[in-house]
Design a protein around this motif. Sequence first.
Motif, PDB file in Angstrom:
ATOM      1  N   SER A  24     -12.753  26.597  19.384  1.00  0.00           N
ATOM      2  CA  SER A  24     -12.560  25.388  18.807  1.00  0.00           C
ATOM      3  C   SER A  24     -11.882  25.551  17.557  1.00  0.00           C
ATOM      4  O   SER A  24     -11.028  24.606  17.000  1.00  0.00           O
ATOM      5  N   LEU A  25     -12.171  26.463  16.738  1.00  0.00           N
ATOM      6  CA  LEU A  25     -11.256  26.824  15.317  1.00  0.00           C
ATOM      7  C   LEU A  25     -10.182  27.410  15.399  1.00  0.00           C
ATOM      8  O   LEU A  25      -9.228  27.655  14.698  1.00  0.00           O
ATOM      9  N   SER A  38     -14.801  21.724  12.845  1.00  0.00           N
ATOM     10  CA  SER A  38     -15.430  21.708  14.297  1.00  0.00           C
ATOM     11  C   SER A  38     -16.836  21.405  14.222  1.00  0.00           C
ATOM     12  O   SER A  38     -17.353  20.627  15.228  1.00  0.00           O
ATOM     13  N   TYR A  42     -18.627  19.014  16.761  1.00  0.00           N
ATOM     14  CA  TYR A  42     -19.688  19.011  17.586  1.00  0.00           C
ATOM     15  C   TYR A  42     -20.973  18.290  17.473  1.00  0.00           C
ATOM     16  O   TYR A  42     -21.365  18.167  18.411  1.00  0.00           O
ATOM     17  N   GLY A 197      -8.816  21.316  19.399  1.00  0.00           N
ATOM     18  CA  GLY A 197     -10.134  22.265  18.760  1.00  0.00           C
ATOM     19  C   GLY A 197     -11.132  21.065  18.923  1.00  0.00           C
ATOM     20  O   GLY A 197     -12.344  21.252  18.974  1.00  0.00           O
ATOM     21  N   ALA A 201     -14.809  21.264  20.645  1.00  0.00           N
ATOM     22  CA  ALA A 201     -16.088  21.199  19.836  1.00  0.00           C
ATOM     23  C   ALA A 201     -16.906  19.884  20.473  1.00  0.00           C
ATOM     24  O   ALA A 201     -18.258  20.077  20.444  1.00  0.00           O
TER      25      ALA A 201
END
Length: 309
Positions: A24-25, A38, A42, A197, A201
């Motif tokens: 995701s990063l 992220s 998340y 991203g 996440a």
Amino acid sequence: MSEFLSTYGFLIVTLLQAGLLGLSLYFPLQAGQLSLASPGFYALGGYAAAILLTNPAFAGLRDALGNAMFPLTWLVAAVLAGLLGLVVGVPALRLRGIYLALATIAFVEILRVLALNLQITGGAIGIFGIPQAFGFQDRWQYIFLFGPLLALTLLFARQVERSRVGRAFRAVREDELAADAMGVPPTRYKVLAFVIGAVLAGIVGAMSAPFLNTWNAKQGTFDFSIAILAFVLIGGSRNIWGPVVGGALLTGLPEWLRFLTDWRLVINGLVLVVASLYLPQGIVGALQRLRRPPPPQRPAPVQRAEVQP
């Protein structure tokens, strides 16, 4: 096999989760953006799933959908994370380098403070008693959720790299002004990478809430941002396998060295220092260099013999 999964299943799922968060990063980094947002997305995805799965206001929806409620939480988390990523990304991605990193850190902290003070998120205590996805009885069964998601994400990342979008990401990363001059709008592609991203996440967070059975503000912190960044940098930021390898190494190493008690944290820190100093392209980047054939050697020029008069 069942005994192995019962013992190490939680760790395997955690390794898969770390690889996904590293990816995701990875997408913003492909467009040259040092984003640390992220953990915020998340945490947002986890809260969305926890609220939908426990709040009495959604009891009727849960009864009507049954196990289909879990894919719905993933979809809701993806949409919320994508929309928030778009709202945050458009103004924030006008910044570069350390300024963008500071802006995304501030974003993570804002979400954390909101989670600590909102009633719907449970405040500092958080949300407990989140039901297990699809009635799973053991934590290792979440391999069947995180494993396919990781495989699909790697396949998606590979296809993006080979597409026009991937070439645009690389152009923006290498030289933003030159990319703009060639007709590649930098802001559009930077926001696109940021949103991809964010969506990933958010989905990982929605899957993780039932896995952990509880969700609170500790899930999205500045420390977690640095940990995810370390996954990418140690594994390698120029290859899709880098975040997976880095996440597996930095997440699993403290567990594999648990017999060393407190010394395992020292060794984990040494790995970070050594890799940063001697593997600037990450572990995967170093392995790629070893596999490359040496460049062809030019033949030495033939010296003509001098003719004596």
